[in-house]
Motif scaffolding. Structure first.
Motif, PDB file in Angstrom:
ATOM      1  N   SER A  95      36.693  32.477  41.185  1.00 41.24           N
ATOM      2  CA  SER A  95      36.218  33.842  41.410  1.00 41.24           C
ATOM      3  C   SER A  95      37.349  34.855  41.233  1.00 41.24           C
ATOM      4  O   SER A  95      37.168  35.899  40.587  1.00 41.24           O
ATOM      5  CB  SER A  95      35.626  33.951  42.812  1.00 41.24           C
ATOM      6  OG  SER A  95      35.204  35.259  43.073  1.00 41.24           O
ATOM      7  N   LEU A  96      38.503  34.552  41.800  1.00 40.91           N
ATOM      8  CA  LEU A  96      39.651  35.450  41.639  1.00 40.91           C
ATOM      9  C   LEU A  96      40.058  35.569  40.175  1.00 40.91           C
ATOM     10  O   LEU A  96      40.334  36.665  39.686  1.00 40.91           O
ATOM     11  CB  LEU A  96      40.835  34.959  42.473  1.00 40.91           C
ATOM     12  CG  LEU A  96      40.787  35.269  43.955  1.00 40.91           C
ATOM     13  CD1 LEU A  96      41.820  34.455  44.719  1.00 40.91           C
ATOM     14  CD2 LEU A  96      40.992  36.757  44.197  1.00 40.91           C
ATOM     15  N   LEU A  97      40.083  34.437  39.462  1.00 36.82           N
ATOM     16  CA  LEU A  97      40.486  34.458  38.054  1.00 36.82           C
ATOM     17  C   LEU A  97      39.460  35.179  37.190  1.00 36.82           C
ATOM     18  O   LEU A  97      39.824  35.856  36.229  1.00 36.82           O
ATOM     19  CB  LEU A  97      40.720  33.038  37.539  1.00 36.82           C
ATOM     20  CG  LEU A  97      41.885  32.289  38.196  1.00 36.82           C
ATOM     21  CD1 LEU A  97      41.959  30.869  37.658  1.00 36.82           C
ATOM     22  CD2 LEU A  97      43.199  33.023  38.006  1.00 36.82           C
ATOM     23  N   ASP A  98      38.179  35.047  37.539  1.00 36.96           N
ATOM     24  CA  ASP A  98      37.135  35.756  36.795  1.00 36.96           C
ATOM     25  C   ASP A  98      37.225  37.260  37.002  1.00 36.96           C
ATOM     26  O   ASP A  98      37.053  38.036  36.067  1.00 36.96           O
ATOM     27  CB  ASP A  98      35.741  35.275  37.214  1.00 36.96           C
ATOM     28  CG  ASP A  98      35.408  33.900  36.679  1.00 36.96           C
ATOM     29  OD1 ASP A  98      36.115  33.423  35.758  1.00 36.96           O
ATOM     30  OD2 ASP A  98      34.448  33.293  37.186  1.00 36.96           O
ATOM     31  N   SER A  99      37.480  37.665  38.231  1.00 38.76           N
ATOM     32  CA  SER A  99      37.497  39.098  38.525  1.00 38.76           C
ATOM     33  C   SER A  99      38.837  39.762  38.218  1.00 38.76           C
ATOM     34  O   SER A  99      38.893  40.976  38.021  1.00 38.76           O
ATOM     35  CB  SER A  99      37.103  39.354  39.982  1.00 38.76           C
ATOM     36  OG  SER A  99      38.026  38.768  40.865  1.00 38.76           O
ATOM     37  N   ILE A 100      39.906  38.977  38.173  1.00 34.27           N
ATOM     38  CA  ILE A 100      41.246  39.527  37.906  1.00 34.27           C
ATOM     39  C   ILE A 100      41.937  38.623  36.887  1.00 34.27           C
ATOM     40  O   ILE A 100      42.760  37.774  37.246  1.00 34.27           O
ATOM     41  CB  ILE A 100      42.087  39.629  39.197  1.00 34.27           C
ATOM     42  CG1 ILE A 100      41.296  40.332  40.300  1.00 34.27           C
ATOM     43  CG2 ILE A 100      43.399  40.356  38.920  1.00 34.27           C
ATOM     44  CD1 ILE A 100      41.933  40.240  41.666  1.00 34.27           C
ATOM     45  N   PRO A 101      41.611  38.786  35.606  1.00 28.76           N
ATOM     46  CA  PRO A 101      42.141  37.883  34.572  1.00 28.76           C
ATOM     47  C   PRO A 101      43.664  37.794  34.524  1.00 28.76           C
ATOM     48  O   PRO A 101      44.205  36.746  34.182  1.00 28.76           O
ATOM     49  CB  PRO A 101      41.583  38.466  33.274  1.00 28.76           C
ATOM     50  CG  PRO A 101      40.393  39.258  33.683  1.00 28.76           C
ATOM     51  CD  PRO A 101      40.682  39.763  35.060  1.00 28.76           C
ATOM     52  N   SER A 102      44.354  38.845  34.892  1.00 29.21           N
ATOM     53  CA  SER A 102      45.822  38.809  34.833  1.00 29.21           C
ATOM     54  C   SER A 102      46.409  37.826  35.842  1.00 29.21           C
ATOM     55  O   SER A 102      47.587  37.476  35.740  1.00 29.21           O
ATOM     56  CB  SER A 102      46.418  40.202  35.031  1.00 29.21           C
ATOM     57  OG  SER A 102      46.102  40.696  36.306  1.00 29.21           O
ATOM     58  N   LEU A 103      45.615  37.365  36.789  1.00 31.54           N
ATOM     59  CA  LEU A 103      46.108  36.361  37.738  1.00 31.54           C
ATOM     60  C   LEU A 103      46.295  34.995  37.089  1.00 31.54           C
ATOM     61  O   LEU A 103      46.964  34.133  37.642  1.00 31.54           O
ATOM     62  CB  LEU A 103      45.165  36.232  38.933  1.00 31.54           C
ATOM     63  CG  LEU A 103      45.263  37.305  40.004  1.00 31.54           C
ATOM     64  CD1 LEU A 103      44.216  37.068  41.095  1.00 31.54           C
ATOM     65  CD2 LEU A 103      46.653  37.377  40.611  1.00 31.54           C
ATOM     66  N   ARG A 104      45.712  34.785  35.901  1.00 31.15           N
ATOM     67  CA  ARG A 104      45.864  33.486  35.223  1.00 31.15           C
ATOM     68  C   ARG A 104      47.339  33.158  34.980  1.00 31.15           C
ATOM     69  O   ARG A 104      47.769  32.040  35.221  1.00 31.15           O
ATOM     70  CB  ARG A 104      45.096  33.458  33.909  1.00 31.15           C
ATOM     71  CG  ARG A 104      43.615  33.387  34.109  1.00 31.15           C
ATOM     72  CD  ARG A 104      42.858  33.154  32.803  1.00 31.15           C
ATOM     73  NE  ARG A 104      41.441  33.309  33.024  1.00 31.15           N
ATOM     74  CZ  ARG A 104      40.667  32.424  33.641  1.00 31.15           C
ATOM     75  NH1 ARG A 104      41.185  31.306  34.088  1.00 31.15           N
ATOM     76  NH2 ARG A 104      39.374  32.648  33.820  1.00 31.15           N
TER      77      ARG A 104
END
Length: 129
Positions: A95-104
């Protein structure tokens, strides 16, 4: 040396009632009224939002890793609780990666450090060598 400058109302409100300050800042931003914005605290809080998201990602990642390690090293203690924890934490990471792609990129950067902490915790919690 102490400063003799007087705090403007928004800065004073920030110190006295954070929620009221956030509501005031949001209202002023929505009205595009930049005259009374508390620029320094706004910048600090926006930075803190990013830091908070990074910490949440690391926490969920470490939790997944911890329970996967425990799953591997203690097959006789596998439980529905661990399965649920792994599943929930994976969902939170996704969920975090989907909503905040730069966290990848942050995930990749933090993966080994989180694993090391998870491994240390697993060993400490299981009392295994």
């Amino acid at each position: 040396m102490a400063s003799n400058s007087v705090l403007v109302p928004a800065e004073l409100l920030y110190e006295q009632d954070f929620i009221a300050w956030t509501e005031l800042m949001a209202a002023q931003l929505e009205r595009r009224d930049v005259s009374g914005l508390d620029w320094n605290h706004l910048a600090e809080e926006i930075r803190d939002l990013g830091t908070s998201q990074k910490l949440a990602l690391k926490s969920h990642l470490e939790n997944v890793q911890l329970h996967l390690i425990q799953w591997e090293i203690q097959p006789d203690r596998r439980s529905r609780s661990w399965e649920d924890s792994i599943s929930n934490s994976r969902r939170e990471v996704d969920s975090l990666l989907d909503s905040i792609p730069s966290l990848r990129s942050y995930l990749i950067e933090s993966f080994e450090r989180c694993y090391d902490r998870a491994f240390t915790r697993a060993i400490r919690e299981t009392h295994l060598p």
